[in-house]
Design an enzyme around this catalytic site. Structure first.
Site: not given
Length: 127
Positions: A87-89
């Site tokens: 995941y990222c932002r």
């Protein structure tokens, strides 16, 4: 008319081929959370270290995709056959990371839809 039909057919075939090349799945928040609970998984946060320090999903390790040499070096040491959850932002960088990992030989990649912003929106999935 034949030209139009031919162009439509070629476009559909090209789209189908590209979709088949995608070897990672984008999971909604509930499915992602359920997967993290159900088994021992590798969870990677691909954001910058300062973003990670400001908040992250429990048991995640931080490997910043914006530092390509470091990212590639660290993922090369991981078991490519093990399921990996990333995941990222918001979902953009993790999509890039998923493609890099796919190209590196990872076979089971799961990306959190909407990233950490989605994870922290409203209520988190129940434990």
């Amino acid at each position: 008319m034949k030209l139009v039909l031919s162009l439509i057919f070629i476009s559909l075939f090209s789209f189908q081929t590209q979709a088949q090349d995608l070897k990672y799945q984008i999971l909604d928040k509930v499915s992602f959370a359920d997967s993290l609970k159900s088994k021992q998984v590798l969870l990677i946060d691909v954001r910058r270290p300062e973003e990670f320090e400001a908040g992250n999903i429990e048991n995640a390790q931080n490997i910043n995709v914006l530092e390509p040499e470091n990212f590639n070096s660290k993922i090369e040491k991981l078991d490519k056959s093990q399921p990996v959850y990333i995941y990222c932002r918001s979902g953009n960088r993790s999509g890039k990371a998923a493609q890099i990992m796919q190209d590196a030989g990872f076979t089971k990649i799961f990306d959190l839809e909407g990233g950490y912003l989605n994870w922290t929106a409203d209520e988190q999935p129940e434990d």
